[in-house]
Write a protein that holds these residues in place. Sequence first.
Motif, PDB file in Angstrom:
ATOM      1  N   GLU A 189      43.943   3.202 -17.918  1.00 25.02           N
ATOM      2  CA  GLU A 189      44.067   4.596 -17.509  1.00 25.02           C
ATOM      3  C   GLU A 189      42.731   5.316 -17.624  1.00 25.02           C
ATOM      4  N   ARG A 190      41.986   5.027 -18.677  1.00 22.83           N
ATOM      5  CA  ARG A 190      40.677   5.659 -18.841  1.00 22.83           C
ATOM      6  C   ARG A 190      39.728   5.230 -17.720  1.00 22.83           C
ATOM      7  N   ARG A 191      39.756   3.942 -17.416  1.00 22.72           N
ATOM      8  CA  ARG A 191      38.918   3.423 -16.330  1.00 22.72           C
ATOM      9  C   ARG A 191      39.320   4.040 -14.986  1.00 22.72           C
ATOM     10  N   ALA A 192      40.634   4.135 -14.735  1.00 22.91           N
ATOM     11  CA  ALA A 192      41.105   4.716 -13.478  1.00 22.91           C
ATOM     12  C   ALA A 192      40.662   6.170 -13.342  1.00 22.91           C
ATOM     13  N   THR A 193      40.672   6.911 -14.446  1.00 24.36           N
ATOM     14  CA  THR A 193      40.222   8.303 -14.417  1.00 24.36           C
ATOM     15  C   THR A 193      38.740   8.389 -14.097  1.00 24.36           C
ATOM     16  N   LEU A 194      37.942   7.526 -14.723  1.00 23.97           N
ATOM     17  CA  LEU A 194      36.500   7.524 -14.455  1.00 23.97           C
ATOM     18  C   LEU A 194      36.214   7.195 -12.988  1.00 23.97           C
ATOM     19  N   ILE A 195      36.910   6.198 -12.461  1.00 22.76           N
ATOM     20  CA  ILE A 195      36.696   5.810 -11.070  1.00 22.76           C
ATOM     21  C   ILE A 195      37.137   6.923 -10.129  1.00 22.76           C
ATOM     22  N   ALA A 196      38.270   7.567 -10.432  1.00 21.93           N
ATOM     23  CA  ALA A 196      38.759   8.658  -9.585  1.00 21.93           C
ATOM     24  C   ALA A 196      37.767   9.819  -9.570  1.00 21.93           C
ATOM     25  N   ASP A 197      37.191  10.153 -10.726  1.00 23.32           N
ATOM     26  CA  ASP A 197      36.206  11.233 -10.790  1.00 23.32           C
ATOM     27  C   ASP A 197      34.945  10.864 -10.012  1.00 23.32           C
ATOM     28  N   TRP A 198      34.510   9.621 -10.162  1.00 23.64           N
ATOM     29  CA  TRP A 198      33.334   9.142  -9.431  1.00 23.64           C
ATOM     30  C   TRP A 198      33.578   9.174  -7.927  1.00 23.64           C
ATOM     31  N   LEU A 199      34.754   8.719  -7.506  1.00 24.09           N
ATOM     32  CA  LEU A 199      35.084   8.690  -6.090  1.00 24.09           C
ATOM     33  C   LEU A 199      35.192  10.107  -5.526  1.00 24.09           C
ATOM     34  N   ALA A 200      35.726  11.022  -6.305  1.00 24.41           N
ATOM     35  CA  ALA A 200      35.783  12.417  -5.860  1.00 24.41           C
ATOM     36  C   ALA A 200      34.373  12.951  -5.603  1.00 24.41           C
ATOM     37  N   GLY A 201      33.419  12.556  -6.443  1.00 24.01           N
ATOM     38  CA  GLY A 201      32.030  12.955  -6.219  1.00 24.01           C
ATOM     39  C   GLY A 201      31.460  12.352  -4.948  1.00 24.01           C
ATOM     40  N   LEU A 202      31.803  11.089  -4.693  1.00 24.48           N
ATOM     41  CA  LEU A 202      31.346  10.455  -3.446  1.00 24.48           C
ATOM     42  C   LEU A 202      31.901  11.196  -2.237  1.00 24.48           C
ATOM     43  N   ARG A 203      33.169  11.581  -2.309  1.00 22.66           N
ATOM     44  CA  ARG A 203      33.777  12.294  -1.183  1.00 22.66           C
ATOM     45  C   ARG A 203      33.076  13.629  -0.941  1.00 22.66           C
ATOM     46  N   ARG A 204      32.747  14.347  -2.015  1.00 23.08           N
ATOM     47  CA  ARG A 204      32.101  15.658  -1.861  1.00 23.08           C
ATOM     48  C   ARG A 204      30.742  15.527  -1.184  1.00 23.08           C
ATOM     49  N   ARG A 205      30.044  14.431  -1.463  1.00 23.36           N
ATOM     50  CA  ARG A 205      28.695  14.263  -0.917  1.00 23.36           C
ATOM     51  C   ARG A 205      28.686  13.528   0.414  1.00 23.36           C
ATOM     52  N   ALA A 206      29.817  12.983   0.815  1.00 18.82           N
ATOM     53  CA  ALA A 206      29.843  12.073   1.959  1.00 18.82           C
ATOM     54  C   ALA A 206      29.897  12.817   3.281  1.00 18.82           C
ATOM     55  N   ASP A 207      29.416  12.128   4.300  1.00 17.37           N
ATOM     56  CA  ASP A 207      29.534  12.595   5.680  1.00 17.37           C
ATOM     57  C   ASP A 207      30.686  11.821   6.308  1.00 17.37           C
ATOM     58  N   VAL A 208      31.866  12.440   6.336  1.00 17.10           N
ATOM     59  CA  VAL A 208      33.071  11.792   6.843  1.00 17.10           C
ATOM     60  C   VAL A 208      33.617  12.584   8.021  1.00 17.10           C
ATOM     61  N   ILE A 209      33.906  11.894   9.097  1.00 11.27           N
ATOM     62  CA  ILE A 209      34.568  12.505  10.251  1.00 11.27           C
ATOM     63  C   ILE A 209      35.946  11.857  10.367  1.00 11.27           C
ATOM     64  N   ASP A 210      36.977  12.639  10.118  1.00 10.74           N
ATOM     65  CA  ASP A 210      38.352  12.131  10.166  1.00 10.74           C
ATOM     66  C   ASP A 210      39.002  12.636  11.449  1.00 10.74           C
ATOM     67  N   LEU A 211      38.920  11.838  12.507  1.00 12.96           N
ATOM     68  CA  LEU A 211      39.497  12.228  13.791  1.00 12.96           C
ATOM     69  C   LEU A 211      41.020  12.237  13.742  1.00 12.96           C
ATOM     70  N   TYR A 212      41.582  11.351  12.962  1.00 11.25           N
ATOM     71  CA  TYR A 212      43.044  11.269  12.843  1.00 11.25           C
ATOM     72  C   TYR A 212      43.597  12.545  12.206  1.00 11.25           C
ATOM     73  N   LEU A 213      42.970  12.985  11.117  1.00 13.67           N
ATOM     74  CA  LEU A 213      43.415  14.200  10.448  1.00 13.67           C
ATOM     75  C   LEU A 213      43.213  15.413  11.341  1.00 13.67           C
ATOM     76  N   ALA A 214      42.106  15.434  12.078  1.00 12.39           N
ATOM     77  CA  ALA A 214      41.809  16.588  12.933  1.00 12.39           C
ATOM     78  C   ALA A 214      42.818  16.760  14.053  1.00 12.39           C
ATOM     79  N   ARG A 215      43.463  15.649  14.470  1.00  9.67           N
ATOM     80  CA  ARG A 215      44.407  15.719  15.582  1.00  9.67           C
ATOM     81  C   ARG A 215      45.825  15.999  15.121  1.00  9.67           C
ATOM     82  N   ARG A 216      46.076  16.017  13.828  1.00  5.00           N
ATOM     83  CA  ARG A 216      47.442  16.221  13.334  1.00  5.00           C
ATOM     84  C   ARG A 216      47.800  17.697  13.324  1.00  5.00           C
TER      85      ARG A 216
END
Length: 216
Positions: A189-216
């Motif tokens: 659980e501790r590891r999963a929390t660390l990874i989730a926090d790290w991944l959230a940081g990657l998402r904030r900094r990332a350049d992502v274009i979600d065409l599927y979400l945009a069309r919903r």
Amino acid sequence: MRNAHSHRAFCIVHCAFPCLSVTALAGAETIDRVLAVAAGELITLSDVTAARDFGLVAAGGAADPIGAILAKLIDRELILAEVDRFAPPEPAADAIDRELQQVRARFSSADAFDQTLSRSGIDANHLRQTLRDNLRIRTYEDQRFTMAPPTDEELGRYYRDHPQTFVRQGQIAPLEAVRADVARIVSDERRATLIADWLAGLRRRADVIDLYLARR
């Protein structure tokens, strides 16, 4: 899943047909339906289908399984971009072979496996590359998210807060009898929390274009 999609192909699809899923290039050749771009990599409907059909990513009972799997594939590309920066050790060929064998074992026959490959629009080498990257991610996360073992206080607190987790044969087992289980759960659980926090940081900094979400 990473594949041979090019940035040029995305520019043609996205710029010329921003709301459409497919177009034609080089005569009769058809570009797959692009759902998203993450870390410069295209993610298509075929990628989502292959991830589902080969049991690589689960939708988890989501009302929108395509969206759920796509979100995980987007995260995977962001993680792979980090993995590529730090270049963890290359997985051994026999480790990839074992992963591939586990995938094959999910099918009733070799023919069923081959038919799924054909239906998904990928080949065995593509699948093998995907499994290789999964192992690279696993190695990277093992290196990055190493943690000290939980303390006795942490074990005792978790045990007291989650007694039903440790019911054995109708009774709550003594802490000493399930100490290894408690330690594993707390560490996971501790590891999963660390990874989730790290991944959230990657998402904030990332350049992502979600065409599927945009069309919903």
